[in-house]
Design a protein around this motif. Structure first.
Motif, PDB file in Angstrom:
ATOM      1  N   SER A 107       5.321   5.086   3.370  1.00 56.32           N
ATOM      2  CA  SER A 107       5.018   4.038   2.388  1.00 56.32           C
ATOM      3  C   SER A 107       6.021   4.038   1.242  1.00 56.32           C
ATOM      4  O   SER A 107       6.317   2.978   0.675  1.00 56.32           O
ATOM      5  N   VAL A 108       6.569   5.200   0.903  1.00 54.30           N
ATOM      6  CA  VAL A 108       7.612   5.246  -0.131  1.00 54.30           C
ATOM      7  C   VAL A 108       8.860   4.517   0.353  1.00 54.30           C
ATOM      8  O   VAL A 108       9.473   3.737  -0.380  1.00 54.30           O
ATOM      9  N   ALA A 109       9.248   4.764   1.606  1.00 57.36           N
ATOM     10  CA  ALA A 109      10.425   4.079   2.158  1.00 57.36           C
ATOM     11  C   ALA A 109      10.204   2.577   2.197  1.00 57.36           C
ATOM     12  O   ALA A 109      11.113   1.797   1.871  1.00 57.36           O
ATOM     13  N   LEU A 110       9.018   2.151   2.583  1.00 58.96           N
ATOM     14  CA  LEU A 110       8.732   0.711   2.638  1.00 58.96           C
ATOM     15  C   LEU A 110       8.831   0.098   1.247  1.00 58.96           C
ATOM     16  O   LEU A 110       9.464  -0.949   1.068  1.00 58.96           O
ATOM     17  N   LEU A 111       8.212   0.722   0.269  1.00 67.64           N
ATOM     18  CA  LEU A 111       8.246   0.187  -1.094  1.00 67.64           C
ATOM     19  C   LEU A 111       9.677   0.087  -1.603  1.00 67.64           C
ATOM     20  O   LEU A 111      10.094  -0.950  -2.139  1.00 67.64           O
ATOM     21  N   ARG A 112      10.445   1.151  -1.451  1.00 64.91           N
ATOM     22  CA  ARG A 112      11.830   1.131  -1.939  1.00 64.91           C
ATOM     23  C   ARG A 112      12.649   0.044  -1.241  1.00 64.91           C
ATOM     24  O   ARG A 112      13.435  -0.663  -1.876  1.00 64.91           O
ATOM     25  N   SER A 113      12.450  -0.101   0.054  1.00 65.16           N
ATOM     26  CA  SER A 113      13.211  -1.101   0.803  1.00 65.16           C
ATOM     27  C   SER A 113      12.861  -2.514   0.350  1.00 65.16           C
ATOM     28  O   SER A 113      13.757  -3.354   0.155  1.00 65.16           O
ATOM     29  N   GLY A 134       0.833  -1.187   0.000  1.00 61.76           N
ATOM     30  CA  GLY A 134       0.000   0.000   0.000  1.00 61.76           C
ATOM     31  C   GLY A 134       0.872   1.243   0.000  1.00 61.76           C
ATOM     32  O   GLY A 134       1.717   1.405   0.877  1.00 61.76           O
ATOM     33  N   CYS A 135       0.684   2.107  -0.987  1.00 60.06           N
ATOM     34  CA  CYS A 135       1.542   3.293  -1.102  1.00 60.06           C
ATOM     35  C   CYS A 135       0.679   4.527  -1.353  1.00 60.06           C
ATOM     36  O   CYS A 135       0.033   4.642  -2.392  1.00 60.06           O
ATOM     37  N   ARG A 154       2.341   6.615  -9.489  1.00 60.54           N
ATOM     38  CA  ARG A 154       2.446   5.975 -10.812  1.00 60.54           C
ATOM     39  C   ARG A 154       3.870   6.086 -11.350  1.00 60.54           C
ATOM     40  O   ARG A 154       4.440   5.100 -11.856  1.00 60.54           O
ATOM     41  N   GLN A 155       4.464   7.265 -11.214  1.00 59.01           N
ATOM     42  CA  GLN A 155       5.830   7.446 -11.701  1.00 59.01           C
ATOM     43  C   GLN A 155       6.826   6.638 -10.881  1.00 59.01           C
ATOM     44  O   GLN A 155       7.781   6.065 -11.423  1.00 59.01           O
ATOM     45  N   LEU A 156       6.611   6.576  -9.561  1.00 56.20           N
ATOM     46  CA  LEU A 156       7.509   5.802  -8.703  1.00 56.20           C
ATOM     47  C   LEU A 156       7.447   4.321  -9.057  1.00 56.20           C
ATOM     48  O   LEU A 156       8.487   3.652  -9.157  1.00 56.20           O
ATOM     49  N   ALA A 157       6.234   3.805  -9.253  1.00 55.38           N
ATOM     50  CA  ALA A 157       6.092   2.395  -9.625  1.00 55.38           C
ATOM     51  C   ALA A 157       6.785   2.117 -10.951  1.00 55.38           C
ATOM     52  O   ALA A 157       7.446   1.082 -11.119  1.00 55.38           O
ATOM     53  N   GLY A 158       6.659   3.053 -11.900  1.00 59.47           N
ATOM     54  CA  GLY A 158       7.348   2.877 -13.179  1.00 59.47           C
ATOM     55  C   GLY A 158       8.855   2.914 -13.026  1.00 59.47           C
ATOM     56  O   GLY A 158       9.571   2.111 -13.635  1.00 59.47           O
ATOM     57  N   GLN A 159       9.341   3.835 -12.211  1.00 62.53           N
ATOM     58  CA  GLN A 159      10.786   3.933 -11.969  1.00 62.53           C
ATOM     59  C   GLN A 159      11.334   2.650 -11.353  1.00 62.53           C
ATOM     60  O   GLN A 159      12.436   2.196 -11.703  1.00 62.53           O
ATOM     61  N   LEU A 160      10.560   2.049 -10.434  1.00 61.85           N
ATOM     62  CA  LEU A 160      11.001   0.824  -9.758  1.00 61.85           C
ATOM     63  C   LEU A 160      10.612  -0.444 -10.519  1.00 61.85           C
ATOM     64  O   LEU A 160      10.953  -1.547 -10.088  1.00 61.85           O
ATOM     65  N   ALA A 161       9.911  -0.277 -11.635  1.00 66.83           N
ATOM     66  CA  ALA A 161       9.470  -1.412 -12.465  1.00 66.83           C
ATOM     67  C   ALA A 161       8.623  -2.396 -11.662  1.00 66.83           C
ATOM     68  O   ALA A 161       8.833  -3.604 -11.698  1.00 66.83           O
ATOM     69  N   VAL A 162       7.634  -1.844 -10.959  1.00 65.39           N
ATOM     70  CA  VAL A 162       6.711  -2.650 -10.162  1.00 65.39           C
ATOM     71  C   VAL A 162       5.296  -2.385 -10.672  1.00 65.39           C
ATOM     72  O   VAL A 162       4.918  -1.232 -10.873  1.00 65.39           O
ATOM     73  N   PRO A 163       4.490  -3.415 -10.909  1.00 64.67           N
ATOM     74  CA  PRO A 163       3.109  -3.205 -11.372  1.00 64.67           C
ATOM     75  C   PRO A 163       2.316  -2.349 -10.387  1.00 64.67           C
ATOM     76  O   PRO A 163       2.539  -2.409  -9.175  1.00 64.67           O
ATOM     77  N   SER A 175      18.594  11.246   2.512  1.00 61.31           N
ATOM     78  CA  SER A 175      19.994  10.852   2.320  1.00 61.31           C
ATOM     79  C   SER A 175      20.234  10.174   0.973  1.00 61.31           C
ATOM     80  O   SER A 175      21.372  10.126   0.489  1.00 61.31           O
ATOM     81  N   ILE A 176      19.190   9.625   0.347  1.00 61.42           N
ATOM     82  CA  ILE A 176      19.332   9.000  -0.970  1.00 61.42           C
ATOM     83  C   ILE A 176      18.584   9.800  -2.039  1.00 61.42           C
ATOM     84  O   ILE A 176      18.350   9.302  -3.144  1.00 61.42           O
ATOM     85  N   ASN A 177      18.227  11.051  -1.692  1.00 59.51           N
ATOM     86  CA  ASN A 177      17.534  11.947  -2.626  1.00 59.51           C
ATOM     87  C   ASN A 177      16.250  11.324  -3.177  1.00 59.51           C
ATOM     88  O   ASN A 177      15.945  11.444  -4.377  1.00 59.51           O
ATOM     89  N   ALA A 178      15.516  10.651  -2.312  1.00 61.52           N
ATOM     90  CA  ALA A 178      14.257  10.012  -2.710  1.00 61.52           C
ATOM     91  C   ALA A 178      13.090  10.908  -2.286  1.00 61.52           C
ATOM     92  O   ALA A 178      12.889  11.131  -1.086  1.00 61.52           O
ATOM     93  N   PRO A 179      12.328  11.433  -3.213  1.00 67.93           N
ATOM     94  CA  PRO A 179      11.225  12.334  -2.855  1.00 67.93           C
ATOM     95  C   PRO A 179      10.006  11.581  -2.343  1.00 67.93           C
ATOM     96  O   PRO A 179       9.889  10.366  -2.501  1.00 67.93           O
ATOM     97  N   TRP A 180       9.116  12.316  -1.743  1.00 65.18           N
ATOM     98  CA  TRP A 180       7.825  11.776  -1.306  1.00 65.18           C
ATOM     99  C   TRP A 180       6.817  12.915  -1.334  1.00 65.18           C
ATOM    100  O   TRP A 180       7.173  14.080  -1.554  1.00 65.18           O
ATOM    101  N   ARG A 181       5.573  12.602  -1.112  1.00 63.30           N
ATOM    102  CA  ARG A 181       4.498  13.589  -1.105  1.00 63.30           C
ATOM    103  C   ARG A 181       4.056  13.859   0.333  1.00 63.30           C
ATOM    104  O   ARG A 181       3.900  12.924   1.125  1.00 63.30           O
ATOM    105  N   ASP A 182       3.860  15.140   0.663  1.00 61.27           N
ATOM    106  CA  ASP A 182       3.308  15.513   1.967  1.00 61.27           C
ATOM    107  C   ASP A 182       1.829  15.814   1.799  1.00 61.27           C
ATOM    108  O   ASP A 182       1.440  16.594   0.923  1.00 61.27           O
ATOM    109  N   ASP A 183       1.010  15.181   2.624  1.00 64.92           N
ATOM    110  CA  ASP A 183      -0.435  15.372   2.601  1.00 64.92           C
ATOM    111  C   ASP A 183      -0.785  16.577   3.468  1.00 64.92           C
ATOM    112  O   ASP A 183      -0.669  16.519   4.692  1.00 64.92           O
TER     113      ASP A 183
END
Length: 351
Positions: free
Chosen positions: A38-44, A31-32, A84-93, A193-201
């Motif tokens: 959730s971005v950190a979890l997905l990347r990890s 769930g992202c 959508r862009q993050l999933a494409g970047q990580l090549a995950v459906p 530290s790894i220049n990974a962006p995320w969205r703030d709600d």
């Protein structure tokens, strides 16, 4: 000796809580929302599954799931586009769905999202739903429950692993929350530290929801006097979780002795149990209120009845009826009706 970099610390904590060997050959829906946790979890998880040093390629799969409630108009759609862009970047459906966009209470919104996750898991044949709840989420949850009059189990916080639901349609799915030992600030520092962006709600800054008020007002006030309040409460939660885990075999024995049938839920009156069952009271404390209430809570979960409005006061009333005290009939939150006869209690939910 130098300290590991922040991202490696987060990776190590997730791997310790949920080793990749436990899921790399199975299906995992992640769930992202687009938020940092959730971005950190997905990347990890992606990095862990695709480790080049692994002895063999993974036989399982990851799927990203994003539910767009459409509460915030353009901002909500920007969150969905980011995922959508993050999933494409990580090549995950990626699986997405949109809600109605109408204002909802917290529980209704959560139920819509939960049903979406269930559908995605069924469609892909996944075993796990991975969610990025952090230590701060756990502390906020316990404070919320505490102010609603929760019992000991409510103080145990969010479980790291639990069945998706107790009904047959969801019992094969498992919710995994491997980030409960990680603080919110620690996770954000690691992503930076790894220049990974995320969205703030932006809606998280609004105190319209009670959980946001706890996050934005109550906890900062507590921390002004007790700077280590969050980790201290987290340690207390861990102790309660250990207590609850130790209690599970006792609850199993209680249900085996007391429950007559599941549908309609029928329970033996505790003041009528004797004979052989009575001789086992030292092993199964039938009249221990804490044990009985946790067993009743499990019955509620299995029946799919709402737990949100059931406070300690209500559980105590049910326990008293089981012991032959109080009224012979009672209606509880969620339209759950209880009737007591000379030997048992019958519980039915009226729709």
């Amino acid at each position: 000796m130098t300290n590991p970099p922040p991202w490696q610390n987060v990776r190590d904590a997730i791997e310790s809580a949920w080793p990749a060997s436990g899921y790399r050959d199975l299906g995992v829906v992640v769930g992202c929302s687009g938020g940092a946790d959730s971005v950190a979890l997905l990347r990890s998880l992606v990095e862990s599954v695709r480790q080049p040093a692994a002895p063999s390629p993974p036989r399982g799969f990851l799927v990203v799931a994003h539910f767009n409630h459409q509460f915030r108009g353009r901002e909500s759609h920007a969150d969905a586009e980011f995922v959508r862009q993050l999933a494409g970047q990580l090549a995950v459906p990626l699986e997405t769905e949109c809600g109605q966009g109408a204002e909802q209470d917290e529980e209704s919104a959560r139920n819509d999202r939960r049903e979406f996750f269930r559908t995605v898991m069924r469609r892909h044949g996944a075993r796990y739903l991975a969610l990025g709840h952090s230590r701060d989420d756990n502390v906020e949850t316990v404070l919320y429950r505490l102010m609603r009059g929760t019992g000991p189990a409510g103080m145990a916080g969010i479980a790291s692993f639990r069945p998706f639901s107790d009904d047959p349609s969801g019992s094969d799915f498992v919710i995994a929350r491997p980030m409960l030992d990680l603080g919110r600030d620690q996770i954000r520092e690691a992503l930076r530290s790894i220049n990974a962006p995320w969205r703030d709600d932006a809606s998280n800054r609004s105190n319209a929801y009670r959980r946001n008020w706890i996050r934005n007002e109550l906890l900062p006030t507590m921390q002004s006097q007790f700077p280590q309040a969050v980790p201290a409460i987290a340690r207390a939660i861990q102790g309660q979780r250990q207590w609850l885990d130790a209690l599970q075999p006792v609850i199993d024995r209680w249900l085996a002795t007391v429950q007559i049938r599941e549908k309609p839920l029928t329970l033996r009156r505790l003041d009528r149990i004797g004979g052989e069952a009575e001789t086992e009271l030292t092993a199964t404390p039938l009249r221990d209120q804490a044990v009985a209430i946790e067993a009743l809570r499990r019955c509620w979960q299995r029946s799919g009845w709402p737990l949100r409005d059931m406070g300690q006061f209500h559980w105590t009333r049910v326990f008293e009826m089981l012991c032959g005290r109080g009224p012979d009939a009672l209606t509880l939150p969620g339209a759950v009706e209880i009737r007591r006869d000379p030997e048992s209690l019958t519980l039915v939910r009226r729709h």
